[in-house]
Design an enzyme around this catalytic site. Sequence first.
Site, PDB file in Angstrom:
ATOM      1  N   GLU A  16       0.847  -1.210   0.000  1.00  0.00           N
ATOM      2  CA  GLU A  16       0.000   0.000   0.000  1.00  0.00           C
ATOM      3  C   GLU A  16       0.876   1.252   0.000  1.00  0.00           C
ATOM      4  O   GLU A  16       1.874   1.319   0.719  1.00  0.00           O
ATOM      5  CB  GLU A  16      -0.876   0.000   1.252  1.00  0.00           C
ATOM      6  CG  GLU A  16      -1.721   1.276   1.394  1.00  0.00           C
ATOM      7  CD  GLU A  16      -2.437   1.361   2.741  1.00  0.00           C
ATOM      8  OE1 GLU A  16      -3.460   0.678   2.905  1.00  0.00           O
ATOM      9  OE2 GLU A  16      -1.976   2.109   3.618  1.00  0.00           O
ATOM     10  N   ALA A  50     -10.906   9.954   3.099  1.00  0.00           N
ATOM     11  CA  ALA A  50     -12.364  10.020   3.035  1.00  0.00           C
ATOM     12  C   ALA A  50     -12.863  11.451   2.868  1.00  0.00           C
ATOM     13  O   ALA A  50     -13.952  11.682   2.336  1.00  0.00           O
ATOM     14  CB  ALA A  50     -12.977   9.373   4.265  1.00  0.00           C
ATOM     15  N   HIS A  76      -8.282   2.621  -3.646  1.00  0.00           N
ATOM     16  CA  HIS A  76      -9.222   2.578  -2.516  1.00  0.00           C
ATOM     17  C   HIS A  76     -10.357   3.575  -2.786  1.00  0.00           C
ATOM     18  O   HIS A  76     -10.108   4.681  -3.284  1.00  0.00           O
ATOM     19  CB  HIS A  76      -8.540   3.006  -1.215  1.00  0.00           C
ATOM     20  CG  HIS A  76      -7.439   2.090  -0.767  1.00  0.00           C
ATOM     21  ND1 HIS A  76      -6.999   2.045   0.533  1.00  0.00           N
ATOM     22  CD2 HIS A  76      -6.685   1.192  -1.444  1.00  0.00           C
ATOM     23  CE1 HIS A  76      -6.021   1.151   0.643  1.00  0.00           C
ATOM     24  NE2 HIS A  76      -5.808   0.636  -0.542  1.00  0.00           N
ATOM     25  N   ARG A 106     -15.867   1.593   3.817  1.00  0.00           N
ATOM     26  CA  ARG A 106     -16.769   2.633   4.326  1.00  0.00           C
ATOM     27  C   ARG A 106     -15.999   3.921   4.565  1.00  0.00           C
ATOM     28  O   ARG A 106     -16.450   5.006   4.244  1.00  0.00           O
ATOM     29  CB  ARG A 106     -17.409   2.190   5.646  1.00  0.00           C
ATOM     30  CG  ARG A 106     -18.404   3.206   6.167  1.00  0.00           C
ATOM     31  CD  ARG A 106     -18.738   2.965   7.613  1.00  0.00           C
ATOM     32  NE  ARG A 106     -17.585   3.182   8.463  1.00  0.00           N
ATOM     33  CZ  ARG A 106     -17.572   2.978   9.769  1.00  0.00           C
ATOM     34  NH1 ARG A 106     -18.653   2.546  10.368  1.00  0.00           N
ATOM     35  NH2 ARG A 106     -16.488   3.211  10.480  1.00  0.00           N
ATOM     36  N   ALA A 126     -19.586  -0.661   3.441  1.00  0.00           N
ATOM     37  CA  ALA A 126     -18.850  -1.094   2.246  1.00  0.00           C
ATOM     38  C   ALA A 126     -19.694  -2.057   1.401  1.00  0.00           C
ATOM     39  O   ALA A 126     -19.684  -1.968   0.168  1.00  0.00           O
ATOM     40  CB  ALA A 126     -17.543  -1.751   2.673  1.00  0.00           C
ATOM     41  N   LYS A 170     -20.220  -8.879   2.559  1.00  0.00           N
ATOM     42  CA  LYS A 170     -19.349  -8.324   1.507  1.00  0.00           C
ATOM     43  C   LYS A 170     -19.139  -9.364   0.410  1.00  0.00           C
ATOM     44  O   LYS A 170     -19.212  -9.057  -0.769  1.00  0.00           O
ATOM     45  CB  LYS A 170     -17.981  -7.922   2.089  1.00  0.00           C
ATOM     46  CG  LYS A 170     -18.005  -6.641   2.881  1.00  0.00           C
ATOM     47  CD  LYS A 170     -16.602  -6.191   3.298  1.00  0.00           C
ATOM     48  CE  LYS A 170     -16.738  -5.196   4.443  1.00  0.00           C
ATOM     49  NZ  LYS A 170     -15.504  -4.628   4.924  1.00  0.00           N
ATOM     50  N   GLN A 181      -6.831  -5.794   8.119  1.00  0.00           N
ATOM     51  CA  GLN A 181      -6.222  -4.771   8.973  1.00  0.00           C
ATOM     52  C   GLN A 181      -4.896  -5.338   9.474  1.00  0.00           C
ATOM     53  O   GLN A 181      -4.737  -6.556   9.576  1.00  0.00           O
ATOM     54  CB  GLN A 181      -7.182  -4.486  10.148  1.00  0.00           C
ATOM     55  CG  GLN A 181      -6.727  -3.458  11.140  1.00  0.00           C
ATOM     56  CD  GLN A 181      -6.496  -2.097  10.483  1.00  0.00           C
ATOM     57  OE1 GLN A 181      -5.519  -1.911   9.777  1.00  0.00           O
ATOM     58  NE2 GLN A 181      -7.388  -1.154  10.720  1.00  0.00           N
ATOM     59  N   GLN A 217       5.197   5.794  15.958  1.00  0.00           N
ATOM     60  CA  GLN A 217       4.323   5.221  14.930  1.00  0.00           C
ATOM     61  C   GLN A 217       3.436   4.139  15.538  1.00  0.00           C
ATOM     62  O   GLN A 217       2.265   4.011  15.190  1.00  0.00           O
ATOM     63  CB  GLN A 217       5.198   4.636  13.817  1.00  0.00           C
ATOM     64  CG  GLN A 217       4.448   3.952  12.685  1.00  0.00           C
ATOM     65  CD  GLN A 217       5.370   3.003  11.913  1.00  0.00           C
ATOM     66  OE1 GLN A 217       6.587   3.003  12.092  1.00  0.00           O
ATOM     67  NE2 GLN A 217       4.799   2.190  11.052  1.00  0.00           N
TER      68      GLN A 217
HETATM   69  P1  FAD Z   1     -17.657  -1.671   6.926  1.00  0.00           P
HETATM   70  O1  FAD Z   1     -17.455  -2.944   6.217  1.00  0.00           O
HETATM   71  O2  FAD Z   1     -18.824  -0.852   6.549  1.00  0.00           O
HETATM   72  O3  FAD Z   1     -17.668  -2.018   8.495  1.00  0.00           O
HETATM   73  C1  FAD Z   1     -17.682  -1.021   9.490  1.00  0.00           C
HETATM   74  C2  FAD Z   1     -18.439  -1.511  10.722  1.00  0.00           C
HETATM   75  O4  FAD Z   1     -19.821  -1.703  10.405  1.00  0.00           O
HETATM   76  C3  FAD Z   1     -17.984  -2.852  11.280  1.00  0.00           C
HETATM   77  O5  FAD Z   1     -18.115  -2.817  12.659  1.00  0.00           O
HETATM   78  C4  FAD Z   1     -18.928  -3.867  10.656  1.00  0.00           C
HETATM   79  O6  FAD Z   1     -19.107  -5.006  11.470  1.00  0.00           O
HETATM   80  C5  FAD Z   1     -20.202  -3.062  10.530  1.00  0.00           C
HETATM   81  N1  FAD Z   1     -20.975  -3.385   9.319  1.00  0.00           N
HETATM   82  C6  FAD Z   1     -20.485  -3.737   8.112  1.00  0.00           C
HETATM   83  N2  FAD Z   1     -21.497  -3.902   7.222  1.00  0.00           N
HETATM   84  C7  FAD Z   1     -22.636  -3.623   7.893  1.00  0.00           C
HETATM   85  C8  FAD Z   1     -24.011  -3.596   7.517  1.00  0.00           C
HETATM   86  N3  FAD Z   1     -24.407  -3.897   6.281  1.00  0.00           N
HETATM   87  N4  FAD Z   1     -24.929  -3.236   8.465  1.00  0.00           N
HETATM   88  C9  FAD Z   1     -24.557  -2.942   9.726  1.00  0.00           C
HETATM   89  N5  FAD Z   1     -23.253  -2.954  10.133  1.00  0.00           N
HETATM   90  C10 FAD Z   1     -22.316  -3.289   9.231  1.00  0.00           C
HETATM   91  N6  FAD Z   1      -9.855   4.353   5.355  1.00  0.00           N
HETATM   92  C11 FAD Z   1      -9.815   5.435   4.535  1.00  0.00           C
HETATM   93  O7  FAD Z   1     -10.437   6.448   4.846  1.00  0.00           O
HETATM   94  N7  FAD Z   1      -9.086   5.429   3.372  1.00  0.00           N
HETATM   95  C12 FAD Z   1      -8.404   4.322   2.969  1.00  0.00           C
HETATM   96  O8  FAD Z   1      -7.768   4.342   1.905  1.00  0.00           O
HETATM   97  C13 FAD Z   1      -8.421   3.154   3.810  1.00  0.00           C
HETATM   98  N8  FAD Z   1      -7.785   2.022   3.452  1.00  0.00           N
HETATM   99  C14 FAD Z   1      -7.915   0.886   4.231  1.00  0.00           C
HETATM  100  C15 FAD Z   1      -7.346  -0.328   3.781  1.00  0.00           C
HETATM  101  C16 FAD Z   1      -7.491  -1.495   4.536  1.00  0.00           C
HETATM  102  C17 FAD Z   1      -6.898  -2.795   4.010  1.00  0.00           C
HETATM  103  C18 FAD Z   1      -8.195  -1.472   5.772  1.00  0.00           C
HETATM  104  C19 FAD Z   1      -8.328  -2.715   6.609  1.00  0.00           C
HETATM  105  C20 FAD Z   1      -8.752  -0.271   6.219  1.00  0.00           C
HETATM  106  C21 FAD Z   1      -8.641   0.906   5.453  1.00  0.00           C
HETATM  107  N9  FAD Z   1      -9.242   2.107   5.839  1.00  0.00           N
HETATM  108  C22 FAD Z   1      -9.184   3.218   5.016  1.00  0.00           C
HETATM  109  C23 FAD Z   1      -9.940   2.208   7.132  1.00  0.00           C
HETATM  110  C24 FAD Z   1     -11.438   1.864   7.007  1.00  0.00           C
HETATM  111  O9  FAD Z   1     -12.080   2.827   6.215  1.00  0.00           O
HETATM  112  C25 FAD Z   1     -12.006   1.833   8.417  1.00  0.00           C
HETATM  113  O10 FAD Z   1     -11.511   0.719   9.112  1.00  0.00           O
HETATM  114  C26 FAD Z   1     -13.521   1.929   8.537  1.00  0.00           C
HETATM  115  O11 FAD Z   1     -13.834   2.207   9.902  1.00  0.00           O
HETATM  116  C27 FAD Z   1     -14.279   0.680   8.168  1.00  0.00           C
HETATM  117  O12 FAD Z   1     -14.258   0.429   6.826  1.00  0.00           O
HETATM  118  P2  FAD Z   1     -14.928  -0.939   6.263  1.00  0.00           P
HETATM  119  O13 FAD Z   1     -14.931  -0.861   4.800  1.00  0.00           O
HETATM  120  O14 FAD Z   1     -14.308  -2.112   6.892  1.00  0.00           O
HETATM  121  O15 FAD Z   1     -16.411  -0.732   6.814  1.00  0.00           O
END
Ligand code: FAD
Length: 289
Positions: A16, A50, A76, A106, A126, A170, A181, A217
């Site tokens: 990344e 974001a 992303h 998300r 997401a 998903k 993560q 860090q």
């Molecule tokens: P989701 O999948 O939406 O999950 C978030 C929470 O909601 C979880 O607790 C889950 O259990 C719950 N949930 C999921 N789906 C549902 C549903 N349908 N109904 C109810 N609850 C639900 N952030 C950035 O801003 N920019 C980036 O470029 C970025 N890159 C990342 C890359 C990786 C590999 C990872 C692991 C994280 C990254 N993040 C980034 C951080 C990420 O945006 C955050 O961790 C965010 O809080 C959750 O994103 P998610 O897509 O996992 O969310």
Amino acid sequence: MIKIDDSSRECVLSCEVFPPKKEDSFPKIYETVDRIAALKPAFISVTYGAGGSNSGKQLEIVDYIQNKTDTEALAHITSVGYDRERLDEGLRRFAEKGVHNVLALRGDRPKDMSDEQYASREFEHADDMIRYMRSSGRSEESLMIAGACYPEKHPEAPDKPTDIFFLKKKQDAGCNMLISQLFFENSVFYRFLEYTEKNDITIPIHAGIMPITDSKQLGRTITLSGTSVPKKLADICANYGDNPEDMKKAGIEYAVNQAVDLAANGVQGIHVYAMNKPELCEAVFNAVR
Ligand code: FAD
């Protein structure tokens, strides 16, 4: 497009990068990308703020990766900051540059975003975004969609079963692979893999590894990710924290050992959160290979 090949026994290596915040450090990102691309990763992913502040730069970087190196770019995208119209436009722009891989997230709420703005996002999670992309004609042949997963559960999830329940959504929505993560304890990841398998999550899951190269860090990383820190790593920071060179060496060694163990245990992929430091990728990739 990134090839999703379950049958391959090789550990897929990727990395990344993020668009630099300061304008003057921007040209350096291309040197970074060139050095990482020379290691022949399966893909290089590019983060998206974001808040949308670096969206133009993200497009420039994925364009560079896709068209000026031999590497696939993974862009992303976050539902915070992307409504339907913006998503369609973003995917069109990526496709114009030959980029057909996205990591659908998300996103976290930017500090300057109001509660109202955050709550009114069009895609709540997401999986909503993934479902929309698939239902609007983006097939698996034309767009590879990755998603995020959390070996220690997402910090907002009440418990692991709930988090896994939504992770399965998903996959059901059309996600092709997952990137985890970061974590510092491999046993946590192995238990997570067993748990996903029991819950019929069958898409490839790549392990996220972040080499810790300075003790501050580590603090920032834990705050952002909620990842737990094993005593061995905490001791490294305590012992070498005041000596940047030794700290970097010990932090890289810790991550290399993690990666070698993961590869030896047959994980499908390792994704290095390299913080725009190509030497971290070099150390991990060379050790694994
Ligand atoms: P989701 O999948 O939406 O999950 C978030 C929470 O909601 C979880 O607790 C889950 O259990 C719950 N949930 C999921 N789906 C549902 C549903 N349908 N109904 C109810 N609850 C639900 N952030 C950035 O801003 N920019 C980036 O470029 C970025 N890159 C990342 C890359 C990786 C590999 C990872 C692991 C994280 C990254 N993040 C980034 C951080 C990420 O945006 C955050 O961790 C965010 O809080 C959750 O994103 P998610 O897509 O996992 O969310």
